[in-house]
Design an enzyme around this catalytic site. Structure first.
Site, PDB file in Angstrom:
ATOM      1  N   GLU B 200      18.222  -0.017  -7.272  1.00 22.64           N
ATOM      2  CA  GLU B 200      19.763   0.238  -6.896  1.00 22.64           C
ATOM      3  C   GLU B 200      20.444  -1.033  -6.888  1.00 22.64           C
ATOM      4  O   GLU B 200      21.739  -1.016  -7.382  1.00 22.64           O
ATOM      5  CB  GLU B 200      19.867   1.374  -6.126  1.00 22.64           C
ATOM      6  N   HIS B 216      -8.482  -1.447  -3.598  1.00 20.77           N
ATOM      7  CA  HIS B 216      -9.218  -0.611  -4.444  1.00 20.77           C
ATOM      8  C   HIS B 216      -8.745  -0.743  -5.728  1.00 20.77           C
ATOM      9  O   HIS B 216      -9.422   0.214  -6.721  1.00 20.77           O
ATOM     10  CB  HIS B 216      -9.331   0.664  -3.774  1.00 20.77           C
ATOM     11  N   LYS B 304      23.389  13.134 -13.336  1.00 21.70           N
ATOM     12  CA  LYS B 304      23.653  14.069 -12.713  1.00 21.70           C
ATOM     13  C   LYS B 304      24.432  15.011 -13.242  1.00 21.70           C
ATOM     14  O   LYS B 304      24.385  16.322 -13.248  1.00 21.70           O
ATOM     15  CB  LYS B 304      23.895  14.044 -11.172  1.00 21.70           C
TER      16      LYS B 304
END
Lengths: 308, 308
Positions: B200, B216, B304
Protein backbone atom coordinates in the site's frame (compact mmCIF):
# COMPACT_ATOMS: atom_id res chain seq x y z
CA UNK A 1 13.36 -43.90 -1.33
CA UNK A 2 13.29 -45.40 -4.75
CA UNK A 3 9.91 -44.39 -6.10
CA UNK A 4 10.22 -42.14 -9.14
CA UNK A 5 8.58 -38.76 -8.56
CA UNK A 6 6.14 -39.17 -11.43
CA UNK A 7 5.13 -42.52 -9.90
CA UNK A 8 4.54 -40.76 -6.60
CA UNK A 9 2.17 -38.32 -8.30
CA UNK A 10 0.26 -41.26 -9.79
CA UNK A 11 -0.25 -42.65 -6.29
CA UNK A 12 -2.31 -39.69 -5.08
CA UNK A 13 -5.61 -41.08 -6.35
CA UNK A 14 -5.04 -44.39 -4.53
CA UNK A 15 -4.58 -42.46 -1.29
CA UNK A 16 -8.23 -41.35 -1.43
CA UNK A 17 -9.15 -44.95 -0.59
CA UNK A 18 -7.23 -44.92 2.73
CA UNK A 19 -9.81 -45.70 5.39
CA UNK A 20 -8.34 -45.19 8.87
CA UNK A 21 -10.26 -42.78 11.08
CA UNK A 22 -9.94 -41.04 14.44
CA UNK A 23 -11.73 -43.10 17.07
CA UNK A 24 -13.27 -40.33 19.13
CA UNK A 25 -14.13 -36.91 17.75
CA UNK A 26 -17.33 -35.89 19.50
CA UNK A 27 -16.42 -35.08 23.08
CA UNK A 28 -14.08 -32.14 22.53
CA UNK A 29 -14.47 -28.37 22.73
CA UNK A 30 -11.75 -27.61 20.24
CA UNK A 31 -9.36 -29.24 17.77
CA UNK A 32 -5.68 -28.38 17.53
CA UNK A 33 -3.63 -29.59 14.58
CA UNK A 34 0.16 -29.42 14.56
CA UNK A 35 2.17 -29.85 11.40
CA UNK A 36 4.83 -28.22 9.23
CA UNK A 37 5.22 -27.74 5.49
CA UNK A 38 3.81 -30.58 3.39
CA UNK A 39 2.19 -32.08 6.49
CA UNK A 40 1.06 -28.74 7.92
CA UNK A 41 -1.01 -27.99 4.83
CA UNK A 42 -3.36 -30.79 5.87
CA UNK A 43 -4.47 -28.84 8.93
CA UNK A 44 -4.90 -25.67 6.87
CA UNK A 45 -7.16 -27.44 4.39
CA UNK A 46 -9.19 -29.07 7.17
CA UNK A 47 -9.67 -25.74 8.95
CA UNK A 48 -11.29 -24.32 5.82
CA UNK A 49 -13.62 -27.29 5.37
CA UNK A 50 -14.76 -27.81 8.96
CA UNK A 51 -16.09 -25.13 11.28
CA UNK A 52 -18.40 -27.02 13.66
CA UNK A 53 -15.74 -26.52 16.33
CA UNK A 54 -12.80 -24.12 16.52
CA UNK A 55 -9.82 -25.58 14.66
CA UNK A 56 -6.51 -24.08 15.76
CA UNK A 57 -3.25 -24.61 13.86
CA UNK A 58 0.26 -24.95 15.25
CA UNK A 59 3.24 -24.44 12.93
CA UNK A 60 5.94 -24.11 15.55
CA UNK A 61 7.35 -25.81 18.65
CA UNK A 62 4.75 -24.56 21.11
CA UNK A 63 1.34 -25.90 22.06
CA UNK A 64 -1.15 -23.11 22.89
CA UNK A 65 -2.01 -22.47 26.54
CA UNK A 66 -5.73 -23.30 26.19
CA UNK A 67 -5.13 -26.95 25.30
CA UNK A 68 -6.70 -29.21 27.93
CA UNK A 69 -8.57 -32.49 28.46
CA UNK A 70 -11.26 -30.94 26.32
CA UNK A 71 -8.97 -30.64 23.28
CA UNK A 72 -8.47 -33.08 20.46
CA UNK A 73 -4.82 -32.66 19.48
CA UNK A 74 -3.76 -34.08 16.11
CA UNK A 75 -0.06 -34.21 15.25
CA UNK A 76 0.68 -34.72 11.57
CA UNK A 77 4.13 -35.50 10.20
CA UNK A 78 4.72 -37.81 7.28
CA UNK A 79 8.11 -38.92 8.56
CA UNK A 80 6.92 -38.85 12.15
CA UNK A 81 10.19 -37.16 13.07
CA UNK A 82 9.49 -33.44 12.57
CA UNK A 83 10.97 -31.80 15.67
CA UNK A 84 8.49 -28.91 15.87
CA UNK A 85 5.53 -31.29 15.76
CA UNK A 86 6.99 -33.73 18.29
CA UNK A 87 7.66 -30.83 20.67
CA UNK A 88 4.07 -29.53 20.40
CA UNK A 89 2.65 -33.04 20.85
CA UNK A 90 4.72 -33.62 24.02
CA UNK A 91 3.29 -30.40 25.48
CA UNK A 92 -0.25 -31.40 24.50
CA UNK A 93 0.19 -34.73 26.26
CA UNK A 94 1.38 -32.93 29.40
CA UNK A 95 -1.82 -30.87 29.23
CA UNK A 96 -3.87 -34.08 29.07
CA UNK A 97 -5.34 -33.48 25.63
CA UNK A 98 -6.59 -36.51 23.70
CA UNK A 99 -3.77 -36.95 21.21
CA UNK A 100 -3.76 -38.54 17.77
CA UNK A 101 -0.86 -38.82 15.35
CA UNK A 102 -0.92 -39.29 11.60
CA UNK A 103 2.44 -40.49 10.26
CA UNK A 104 4.17 -43.22 8.28
CA UNK A 105 6.17 -44.19 11.38
CA UNK A 106 8.95 -42.34 13.17
CA UNK A 107 8.93 -41.06 16.73
CA UNK A 108 5.30 -39.90 16.54
CA UNK A 109 4.03 -43.43 15.95
CA UNK A 110 3.01 -45.01 19.22
CA UNK A 111 3.56 -41.79 21.16
CA UNK A 112 0.04 -40.38 20.87
CA UNK A 113 -3.02 -42.10 22.32
CA UNK A 114 -4.07 -43.10 18.84
CA UNK A 115 -1.54 -43.50 16.06
CA UNK A 116 -2.83 -43.57 12.50
CA UNK A 117 -0.17 -45.20 10.39
CA UNK A 118 0.11 -44.31 6.74
CA UNK A 119 0.76 -47.39 4.58
CA UNK A 120 3.55 -46.18 2.32
CA UNK A 121 6.69 -44.79 3.89
CA UNK A 122 8.69 -44.21 0.72
CA UNK A 123 6.98 -41.07 -0.54
CA UNK A 124 8.03 -37.46 -0.35
CA UNK A 125 5.83 -35.97 2.40
CA UNK A 126 4.23 -33.59 -0.11
CA UNK A 127 3.21 -36.56 -2.25
CA UNK A 128 1.36 -38.15 0.69
CA UNK A 129 -1.20 -35.38 1.17
CA UNK A 130 -4.05 -37.80 0.45
CA UNK A 131 -2.97 -40.25 3.14
CA UNK A 132 -2.67 -37.46 5.68
CA UNK A 133 -5.91 -35.69 4.79
CA UNK A 134 -8.29 -38.64 4.34
CA UNK A 135 -8.45 -39.64 8.04
CA UNK A 136 -9.75 -36.12 8.76
CA UNK A 137 -12.12 -36.12 5.78
CA UNK A 138 -13.58 -39.50 6.82
CA UNK A 139 -13.66 -38.90 10.59
CA UNK A 140 -15.58 -35.67 10.14
CA UNK A 141 -17.74 -36.94 7.23
CA UNK A 142 -16.58 -34.31 4.75
CA UNK A 143 -17.03 -36.51 1.67
CA UNK A 144 -19.21 -39.46 0.72
CA UNK A 145 -18.14 -42.51 -1.27
CA UNK A 146 -19.64 -41.21 -4.50
CA UNK A 147 -17.63 -38.00 -4.23
CA UNK A 148 -14.48 -39.97 -3.49
CA UNK A 149 -15.04 -42.16 -6.56
CA UNK A 150 -15.58 -39.11 -8.73
CA UNK A 151 -12.45 -37.43 -7.35
CA UNK A 152 -10.47 -40.60 -8.11
CA UNK A 153 -11.52 -40.31 -11.75
CA UNK A 154 -10.70 -36.61 -11.91
CA UNK A 155 -7.18 -37.30 -10.64
CA UNK A 156 -6.80 -40.14 -13.13
CA UNK A 157 -7.76 -37.69 -15.86
CA UNK A 158 -4.95 -35.36 -14.84
CA UNK A 159 -2.52 -38.27 -14.63
CA UNK A 160 -3.43 -39.21 -18.20
CA UNK A 161 -3.25 -35.69 -19.57
CA UNK A 162 -1.47 -32.90 -17.77
CA UNK A 163 -0.85 -30.98 -20.98
CA UNK A 164 -2.64 -27.86 -19.77
CA UNK A 165 -0.48 -27.86 -16.64
CA UNK A 166 2.61 -28.19 -18.79
CA UNK A 167 1.55 -25.19 -20.87
CA UNK A 168 1.43 -23.02 -17.77
CA UNK A 169 4.84 -24.36 -16.73
CA UNK A 170 6.28 -23.50 -20.16
CA UNK A 171 4.99 -19.94 -19.99
CA UNK A 172 6.40 -19.55 -16.48
CA UNK A 173 9.76 -21.05 -17.42
CA UNK A 174 10.29 -19.33 -20.75
CA UNK A 175 10.42 -15.92 -19.13
CA UNK A 176 11.63 -16.95 -15.65
CA UNK A 177 8.48 -15.78 -13.91
CA UNK A 178 7.56 -15.98 -10.24
CA UNK A 179 4.27 -17.83 -9.67
CA UNK A 180 1.69 -16.02 -7.53
CA UNK A 181 -1.44 -17.97 -6.64
CA UNK A 182 -4.67 -16.32 -5.51
CA UNK A 183 -7.08 -18.70 -3.80
CA UNK A 184 -10.76 -18.38 -2.95
CA UNK A 185 -12.82 -19.98 -0.19
CA UNK A 186 -12.81 -22.94 0.56
CA UNK A 187 -9.54 -23.41 -1.33
CA UNK A 188 -7.40 -20.59 0.08
CA UNK A 189 -5.05 -23.13 1.61
CA UNK A 190 -4.71 -24.90 -1.74
CA UNK A 191 -3.18 -21.68 -3.08
CA UNK A 192 -0.58 -22.04 -0.31
CA UNK A 193 -0.13 -25.71 -1.24
CA UNK A 194 0.69 -24.60 -4.82
CA UNK A 195 3.21 -22.07 -3.49
CA UNK A 196 5.03 -24.78 -1.53
CA UNK A 197 4.92 -27.16 -4.51
CA UNK A 198 6.53 -24.50 -6.70
CA UNK A 199 9.18 -24.08 -3.99
CA UNK A 200 9.96 -27.78 -3.70
CA UNK A 201 9.23 -29.26 -7.13
CA UNK A 202 10.16 -26.27 -9.28
CA UNK A 203 12.70 -24.73 -6.89
CA UNK A 204 11.42 -21.22 -7.53
CA UNK A 205 10.22 -18.60 -5.09
CA UNK A 206 6.43 -18.38 -5.25
CA UNK A 207 3.68 -16.70 -3.26
CA UNK A 208 0.03 -17.00 -2.43
CA UNK A 209 -2.81 -14.89 -1.11
CA UNK A 210 -6.58 -14.99 -1.45
CA UNK A 211 -9.69 -13.07 -2.38
CA UNK A 212 -11.17 -10.98 -0.78
CA UNK A 213 -8.15 -10.28 1.49
CA UNK A 214 -5.88 -9.23 -1.36
CA UNK A 215 -8.34 -6.52 -2.36
CA UNK A 216 -7.19 -4.72 0.78
CA UNK A 217 -3.46 -4.70 -0.04
CA UNK A 218 -1.99 -6.44 -3.15
CA UNK A 219 -4.44 -4.59 -5.36
CA UNK A 220 -2.44 -1.32 -5.27
CA UNK A 221 0.77 -3.19 -6.06
CA UNK A 222 -0.82 -5.21 -8.86
CA UNK A 223 -1.32 -1.94 -10.70
CA UNK A 224 1.86 -0.08 -9.82
CA UNK A 225 4.65 -2.52 -8.91
CA UNK A 226 7.80 -2.58 -10.98
CA UNK A 227 8.39 -5.61 -13.18
CA UNK A 228 4.87 -6.95 -13.05
CA UNK A 229 5.65 -9.08 -16.10
CA UNK A 230 8.06 -11.07 -13.98
CA UNK A 231 5.13 -12.58 -12.13
CA UNK A 232 2.66 -15.21 -13.32
CA UNK A 233 -0.73 -14.93 -11.65
CA UNK A 234 -2.94 -17.96 -11.10
CA UNK A 235 -6.46 -17.27 -9.82
CA UNK A 236 -8.87 -20.02 -8.77
CA UNK A 237 -12.38 -19.53 -10.10
CA UNK A 238 -15.03 -19.00 -7.44
CA UNK A 239 -18.56 -20.35 -7.35
CA UNK A 240 -19.68 -17.26 -5.42
CA UNK A 241 -20.95 -14.32 -7.41
CA UNK A 242 -19.53 -11.69 -5.04
CA UNK A 243 -16.05 -13.14 -5.27
CA UNK A 244 -16.22 -13.66 -9.04
CA UNK A 245 -17.09 -9.99 -9.39
CA UNK A 246 -14.15 -9.01 -7.18
CA UNK A 247 -11.80 -11.05 -9.36
CA UNK A 248 -13.12 -9.54 -12.59
CA UNK A 249 -12.98 -5.97 -11.27
CA UNK A 250 -9.48 -6.48 -9.83
CA UNK A 251 -8.20 -7.69 -13.21
CA UNK A 252 -9.87 -4.77 -14.97
CA UNK A 253 -8.67 -1.93 -12.77
CA UNK A 254 -5.12 -3.23 -12.29
CA UNK A 255 -4.55 -4.53 -15.80
CA UNK A 256 -2.90 -7.67 -14.41
CA UNK A 257 -3.21 -10.85 -16.46
CA UNK A 258 -4.98 -13.51 -14.38
CA UNK A 259 -4.64 -17.13 -15.46
CA UNK A 260 -7.94 -18.55 -14.27
CA UNK A 261 -7.99 -22.12 -12.97
CA UNK A 262 -11.39 -23.77 -12.93
CA UNK A 263 -11.76 -26.46 -10.27
CA UNK A 264 -13.44 -29.38 -12.05
CA UNK A 265 -15.97 -31.54 -10.25
CA UNK A 266 -19.25 -30.88 -8.48
CA UNK A 267 -18.52 -31.40 -4.78
CA UNK A 268 -16.06 -29.43 -2.67
CA UNK A 269 -14.08 -32.64 -2.17
CA UNK A 270 -13.64 -33.24 -5.89
CA UNK A 271 -12.70 -29.64 -6.56
CA UNK A 272 -10.23 -29.73 -3.68
CA UNK A 273 -8.26 -32.69 -4.96
CA UNK A 274 -8.51 -31.58 -8.56
CA UNK A 275 -6.93 -28.23 -7.65
CA UNK A 276 -4.27 -29.91 -5.50
CA UNK A 277 -3.26 -32.28 -8.27
CA UNK A 278 -3.35 -29.58 -10.93
CA UNK A 279 -0.79 -27.65 -8.89
CA UNK A 280 1.28 -30.80 -8.45
CA UNK A 281 1.59 -31.10 -12.21
CA UNK A 282 2.31 -27.46 -12.99
CA UNK A 283 5.15 -27.41 -10.45
CA UNK A 284 6.41 -30.84 -11.53
CA UNK A 285 6.59 -29.77 -15.18
CA UNK A 286 8.32 -26.56 -14.17
CA UNK A 287 11.02 -28.60 -12.44
CA UNK A 288 11.49 -30.78 -15.53
CA UNK A 289 11.63 -27.76 -17.85
CA UNK A 290 14.25 -26.17 -15.60
CA UNK A 291 16.19 -29.46 -15.78
CA UNK A 292 15.95 -29.76 -12.03
CA UNK A 293 14.95 -32.94 -10.18
CA UNK A 294 11.45 -32.23 -8.81
CA UNK A 295 11.98 -34.83 -6.08
CA UNK A 296 15.18 -33.35 -4.70
CA UNK A 297 14.90 -31.63 -1.33
CA UNK A 298 18.45 -32.39 -0.21
CA UNK A 299 19.01 -28.90 1.20
CA UNK A 300 16.01 -29.27 3.52
CA UNK A 301 17.39 -32.62 4.66
CA UNK A 302 20.84 -31.10 5.15
CA UNK A 303 19.37 -28.27 7.21
CA UNK A 304 17.52 -30.73 9.44
CA UNK A 305 20.78 -32.54 10.17
CA UNK A 306 22.72 -29.33 10.81
CA UNK A 307 20.25 -28.03 13.39
CA UNK A 308 19.59 -31.38 15.09
CA UNK B 1 -8.96 13.24 4.85
CA UNK B 2 -6.43 15.99 5.13
CA UNK B 3 -3.79 14.56 7.44
CA UNK B 4 -0.43 14.27 5.68
CA UNK B 5 0.81 10.66 5.61
CA UNK B 6 3.97 11.48 7.53
CA UNK B 7 1.80 13.12 10.20
CA UNK B 8 -0.27 9.95 10.36
CA UNK B 9 2.87 7.91 11.05
CA UNK B 10 3.77 10.31 13.87
CA UNK B 11 0.38 9.63 15.48
CA UNK B 12 1.06 5.94 16.06
CA UNK B 13 2.77 6.48 19.42
CA UNK B 14 -0.19 8.52 20.71
CA UNK B 15 -2.49 5.61 19.89
CA UNK B 16 -0.76 3.48 22.52
CA UNK B 17 -2.47 5.67 25.12
CA UNK B 18 -5.98 4.80 23.90
CA UNK B 19 -7.72 3.27 26.91
CA UNK B 20 -11.08 1.76 25.88
CA UNK B 21 -11.52 -1.90 26.73
CA UNK B 22 -13.94 -4.75 26.14
CA UNK B 23 -16.38 -4.94 29.05
CA UNK B 24 -16.68 -8.70 29.39
CA UNK B 25 -13.98 -11.14 28.36
CA UNK B 26 -14.07 -13.93 30.93
CA UNK B 27 -17.21 -15.92 30.26
CA UNK B 28 -16.46 -17.22 26.78
CA UNK B 29 -15.16 -20.50 25.39
CA UNK B 30 -13.63 -18.98 22.31
CA UNK B 31 -12.86 -15.66 20.64
CA UNK B 32 -13.57 -14.93 16.99
CA UNK B 33 -12.10 -11.86 15.33
CA UNK B 34 -13.28 -10.64 11.94
CA UNK B 35 -11.34 -8.09 9.93
CA UNK B 36 -9.76 -7.47 6.53
CA UNK B 37 -6.45 -5.98 5.43
CA UNK B 38 -5.14 -3.21 7.69
CA UNK B 39 -7.84 -4.01 10.25
CA UNK B 40 -7.53 -7.78 9.89
CA UNK B 41 -3.88 -7.69 10.89
CA UNK B 42 -5.00 -6.73 14.40
CA UNK B 43 -6.61 -10.14 14.91
CA UNK B 44 -3.54 -11.91 13.50
CA UNK B 45 -1.25 -10.12 15.96
CA UNK B 46 -3.59 -10.80 18.88
CA UNK B 47 -3.80 -14.51 18.01
CA UNK B 48 -0.02 -14.77 18.33
CA UNK B 49 0.09 -13.00 21.68
CA UNK B 50 -2.85 -14.64 23.42
CA UNK B 51 -3.49 -18.37 23.66
CA UNK B 52 -5.47 -18.76 26.90
CA UNK B 53 -8.50 -19.47 24.72
CA UNK B 54 -8.81 -20.45 21.07
CA UNK B 55 -8.68 -17.34 18.88
CA UNK B 56 -10.21 -17.89 15.44
CA UNK B 57 -9.83 -15.42 12.59
CA UNK B 58 -12.33 -14.54 9.88
CA UNK B 59 -11.10 -12.82 6.70
CA UNK B 60 -14.18 -13.35 4.56
CA UNK B 61 -17.96 -12.90 4.56
CA UNK B 62 -18.81 -15.99 6.61
CA UNK B 63 -18.98 -16.55 10.34
CA UNK B 64 -17.87 -20.08 11.34
CA UNK B 65 -20.56 -22.61 12.31
CA UNK B 66 -19.32 -23.11 15.89
CA UNK B 67 -20.03 -19.52 16.95
CA UNK B 68 -22.61 -19.47 19.75
CA UNK B 69 -23.61 -17.71 22.98
CA UNK B 70 -20.29 -18.94 24.31
CA UNK B 71 -18.30 -16.95 21.73
CA UNK B 72 -16.86 -13.48 22.03
CA UNK B 73 -17.07 -12.07 18.50
CA UNK B 74 -14.99 -8.98 17.76
CA UNK B 75 -15.51 -7.15 14.46
CA UNK B 76 -12.71 -4.77 13.52
CA UNK B 77 -12.95 -2.27 10.68
CA UNK B 78 -11.42 1.17 10.82
CA UNK B 79 -14.06 2.69 8.54
CA UNK B 80 -16.77 0.53 10.08
CA UNK B 81 -18.06 -0.10 6.56
CA UNK B 82 -16.07 -3.14 5.38
CA UNK B 83 -18.67 -5.38 3.76
CA UNK B 84 -17.00 -8.70 4.61
CA UNK B 85 -16.78 -7.77 8.30
CA UNK B 86 -20.34 -6.45 8.51
CA UNK B 87 -21.61 -9.67 6.92
CA UNK B 88 -19.72 -11.87 9.41
CA UNK B 89 -20.90 -9.73 12.35
CA UNK B 90 -24.54 -10.00 11.26
CA UNK B 91 -24.20 -13.80 11.21
CA UNK B 92 -22.53 -13.80 14.65
CA UNK B 93 -25.41 -11.75 16.06
CA UNK B 94 -27.90 -14.26 14.63
CA UNK B 95 -25.95 -16.99 16.44
CA UNK B 96 -26.28 -15.03 19.72
CA UNK B 97 -22.56 -14.45 20.22
CA UNK B 98 -21.54 -11.55 22.44
CA UNK B 99 -20.46 -9.02 19.83
CA UNK B 100 -18.02 -6.12 20.07
CA UNK B 101 -16.97 -3.74 17.32
CA UNK B 102 -13.84 -1.63 17.06
CA UNK B 103 -14.21 1.15 14.49
CA UNK B 104 -14.04 4.90 13.96
CA UNK B 105 -17.75 4.94 13.11
CA UNK B 106 -19.59 3.61 10.08
CA UNK B 107 -22.22 0.90 10.01
CA UNK B 108 -20.45 -1.24 12.61
CA UNK B 109 -20.75 1.42 15.28
CA UNK B 110 -23.84 0.84 17.37
CA UNK B 111 -24.57 -2.46 15.66
CA UNK B 112 -22.64 -4.74 18.04
CA UNK B 113 -23.52 -5.11 21.73
CA UNK B 114 -20.47 -3.05 22.61
CA UNK B 115 -19.03 -0.52 20.18
CA UNK B 116 -15.52 0.73 20.85
CA UNK B 117 -15.15 3.98 18.99
CA UNK B 118 -11.72 5.02 17.79
CA UNK B 119 -11.11 8.77 18.34
CA UNK B 120 -9.64 9.83 15.01
CA UNK B 121 -11.56 9.11 11.83
CA UNK B 122 -9.27 10.82 9.37
CA UNK B 123 -6.48 8.26 9.22
CA UNK B 124 -5.72 5.61 6.66
CA UNK B 125 -6.86 2.33 8.28
CA UNK B 126 -3.29 1.00 8.21
CA UNK B 127 -2.14 4.05 10.19
CA UNK B 128 -4.65 3.31 12.96
CA UNK B 129 -3.24 -0.06 13.98
CA UNK B 130 -2.52 1.22 17.50
CA UNK B 131 -6.10 2.35 18.08
CA UNK B 132 -7.44 -0.99 16.88
CA UNK B 133 -4.95 -3.16 18.76
CA UNK B 134 -4.81 -1.42 22.14
CA UNK B 135 -8.35 -2.38 23.28
CA UNK B 136 -7.30 -6.04 22.88
CA UNK B 137 -3.91 -5.49 24.53
CA UNK B 138 -5.53 -3.77 27.51
CA UNK B 139 -8.57 -6.02 27.85
CA UNK B 140 -6.40 -9.13 27.97
CA UNK B 141 -3.58 -7.51 30.03
CA UNK B 142 -0.88 -8.09 27.43
CA UNK B 143 1.19 -5.02 28.40
CA UNK B 144 1.69 -2.96 31.54
CA UNK B 145 1.99 0.81 31.76
CA UNK B 146 5.77 0.72 31.99
CA UNK B 147 6.02 -1.28 28.78
CA UNK B 148 3.62 1.09 27.07
CA UNK B 149 5.71 4.10 28.13
CA UNK B 150 8.86 2.43 26.86
CA UNK B 151 7.22 1.55 23.56
CA UNK B 152 6.09 5.16 23.19
CA UNK B 153 9.73 6.26 23.46
CA UNK B 154 10.91 3.63 20.99
CA UNK B 155 8.39 4.85 18.43
CA UNK B 156 9.44 8.43 19.05
CA UNK B 157 13.01 7.38 18.36
CA UNK B 158 12.00 6.02 14.97
CA UNK B 159 9.98 9.15 14.23
CA UNK B 160 13.08 11.24 14.96
CA UNK B 161 15.46 9.10 12.96
CA UNK B 162 14.30 6.62 10.36
CA UNK B 163 17.59 6.79 8.47
CA UNK B 164 18.22 3.05 8.74
CA UNK B 165 14.77 2.37 7.30
CA UNK B 166 15.49 4.74 4.45
CA UNK B 167 18.73 2.90 3.68
CA UNK B 168 16.84 -0.34 3.22
CA UNK B 169 14.32 1.47 1.01
CA UNK B 170 17.13 2.89 -1.13
CA UNK B 171 18.68 -0.52 -1.64
CA UNK B 172 15.29 -1.98 -2.56
CA UNK B 173 14.44 0.85 -4.93
CA UNK B 174 17.80 1.22 -6.67
CA UNK B 175 17.55 -2.27 -8.15
CA UNK B 176 13.74 -2.62 -8.21
CA UNK B 177 13.68 -5.49 -5.77
CA UNK B 178 10.71 -7.35 -4.34
CA UNK B 179 10.65 -7.30 -0.52
CA UNK B 180 10.27 -10.69 1.20
CA UNK B 181 9.85 -10.63 4.96
CA UNK B 182 10.53 -13.63 7.18
CA UNK B 183 8.99 -13.36 10.65
CA UNK B 184 9.58 -15.32 13.83
CA UNK B 185 7.28 -16.04 16.76
CA UNK B 186 5.58 -14.02 18.24
CA UNK B 187 5.98 -11.59 15.34
CA UNK B 188 5.04 -13.76 12.35
CA UNK B 189 2.02 -11.58 11.71
CA UNK B 190 4.21 -8.46 11.77
CA UNK B 191 6.00 -9.89 8.73
CA UNK B 192 2.59 -9.96 7.02
CA UNK B 193 1.96 -6.39 8.19
CA UNK B 194 5.20 -5.35 6.46
CA UNK B 195 4.09 -7.13 3.28
CA UNK B 196 0.83 -5.19 3.23
CA UNK B 197 2.61 -1.92 4.00
CA UNK B 198 4.93 -2.47 1.04
CA UNK B 199 1.83 -3.13 -1.08
CA UNK B 200 0.00 0.00 0.00
CA UNK B 201 2.71 2.53 0.85
CA UNK B 202 5.36 1.45 -1.68
CA UNK B 203 2.96 -0.02 -4.27
CA UNK B 204 5.19 -3.02 -4.87
CA UNK B 205 4.39 -6.70 -4.69
CA UNK B 206 5.88 -8.15 -1.51
CA UNK B 207 5.63 -11.41 0.39
CA UNK B 208 6.04 -12.86 3.84
CA UNK B 209 6.57 -16.18 5.53
CA UNK B 210 8.10 -17.28 8.82
CA UNK B 211 10.62 -19.52 10.51
CA UNK B 212 10.46 -22.49 11.05
CA UNK B 213 7.72 -23.05 8.41
CA UNK B 214 9.83 -21.74 5.54
CA UNK B 215 12.48 -24.36 6.28
CA UNK B 216 9.99 -26.87 4.89
CA UNK B 217 9.48 -25.17 1.50
CA UNK B 218 11.08 -21.80 0.60
CA UNK B 219 14.50 -23.15 1.55
CA UNK B 220 14.91 -25.11 -1.70
CA UNK B 221 13.87 -22.09 -3.76
CA UNK B 222 16.12 -19.72 -1.83
CA UNK B 223 19.06 -21.69 -3.17
CA UNK B 224 17.89 -22.47 -6.70
CA UNK B 225 15.30 -19.94 -7.85
CA UNK B 226 16.03 -17.82 -10.87
CA UNK B 227 16.69 -14.14 -10.31
CA UNK B 228 17.27 -14.33 -6.58
CA UNK B 229 18.91 -10.91 -6.73
CA UNK B 230 15.55 -9.43 -7.60
CA UNK B 231 14.36 -10.11 -4.05
CA UNK B 232 15.30 -8.31 -0.86
CA UNK B 233 15.06 -10.52 2.22
CA UNK B 234 14.24 -9.10 5.64
CA UNK B 235 14.54 -11.49 8.58
CA UNK B 236 13.45 -10.61 12.11
CA UNK B 237 15.97 -11.65 14.77
CA UNK B 238 14.71 -14.26 17.21
CA UNK B 239 15.33 -14.46 20.94
CA UNK B 240 15.13 -18.27 20.76
CA UNK B 241 18.32 -20.17 20.21
CA UNK B 242 16.72 -22.90 18.08
CA UNK B 243 15.24 -20.37 15.68
CA UNK B 244 18.41 -18.26 15.53
CA UNK B 245 20.31 -21.37 14.54
CA UNK B 246 17.75 -22.16 11.84
CA UNK B 247 18.15 -18.66 10.42
CA UNK B 248 21.95 -18.85 10.40
CA UNK B 249 22.00 -22.30 8.81
CA UNK B 250 19.41 -21.32 6.20
CA UNK B 251 21.50 -18.31 5.17
CA UNK B 252 24.62 -20.44 4.99
CA UNK B 253 23.31 -23.35 2.95
CA UNK B 254 21.25 -21.26 0.53
CA UNK B 255 23.69 -18.37 0.13
CA UNK B 256 20.78 -15.89 0.34
CA UNK B 257 21.54 -12.45 1.80
CA UNK B 258 19.39 -11.90 4.88
CA UNK B 259 18.92 -8.35 6.11
CA UNK B 260 18.48 -8.92 9.83
CA UNK B 261 16.09 -6.66 11.72
CA UNK B 262 16.59 -6.53 15.47
CA UNK B 263 13.43 -5.72 17.42
CA UNK B 264 14.50 -3.14 20.00
CA UNK B 265 13.00 -3.13 23.47
CA UNK B 266 12.78 -5.65 26.28
CA UNK B 267 9.13 -6.70 26.41
CA UNK B 268 7.17 -8.39 23.64
CA UNK B 269 4.93 -5.32 23.50
CA UNK B 270 7.83 -2.95 22.85
CA UNK B 271 9.38 -5.22 20.25
CA UNK B 272 6.01 -5.61 18.55
CA UNK B 273 5.42 -1.91 18.03
CA UNK B 274 9.05 -1.23 17.22
CA UNK B 275 8.92 -3.79 14.40
CA UNK B 276 5.56 -2.50 13.17
CA UNK B 277 6.80 1.07 12.99
CA UNK B 278 10.11 0.09 11.43
CA UNK B 279 8.15 -1.51 8.58
CA UNK B 280 5.97 1.58 8.32
CA UNK B 281 9.06 3.68 7.65
CA UNK B 282 10.80 1.35 5.21
CA UNK B 283 7.64 1.14 3.07
CA UNK B 284 6.95 4.87 3.41
CA UNK B 285 10.45 5.76 2.24
CA UNK B 286 10.14 3.30 -0.64
CA UNK B 287 7.00 5.10 -1.79
CA UNK B 288 8.76 8.48 -1.63
CA UNK B 289 11.81 7.16 -3.48
CA UNK B 290 9.54 5.74 -6.20
CA UNK B 291 7.89 9.20 -6.40
CA UNK B 292 4.57 7.61 -5.49
CA UNK B 293 2.18 8.97 -2.90
CA UNK B 294 2.40 6.51 0.04
CA UNK B 295 -1.07 7.56 1.18
CA UNK B 296 -2.83 6.84 -2.11
CA UNK B 297 -5.09 3.79 -2.18
CA UNK B 298 -7.49 5.13 -4.76
CA UNK B 299 -7.68 1.85 -6.67
CA UNK B 300 -8.84 0.01 -3.55
CA UNK B 301 -11.50 2.68 -3.03
CA UNK B 302 -12.51 2.43 -6.67
CA UNK B 303 -12.83 -1.34 -6.42
CA UNK B 304 -15.04 -1.02 -3.34
CA UNK B 305 -17.39 1.26 -5.25
CA UNK B 306 -17.45 -0.96 -8.34
CA UNK B 307 -18.43 -4.08 -6.42
CA UNK B 308 -20.89 -2.40 -4.04
Amino acid sequence: MAIDFREQLLLLKEQLLFKDTIRDIDSFDNIVIAGMGGSGIVGKIFQELYSEKPVYLVDDYKCPTFVSRKSLFIAISYSGNTEETISALAQAKAKRAYTVSISAGGKLSGYAEQSIKIPNSELQPRCAIGYMLMPLIRSFSLANSQEITKAYKLLMGLDDDSGECEKHAKRICSSSRIPVIYGVSPFKSVAYRWKTQFNENGKVLAYSSSFPELNHNDTMALAETYDRDRFYFFVFESGEEKISKRIAVTARITGAEFNMIEPKGTSTFEKLFYLIHYGDYVSYHLGLLRKIDPADVSLIQRLKKMIA
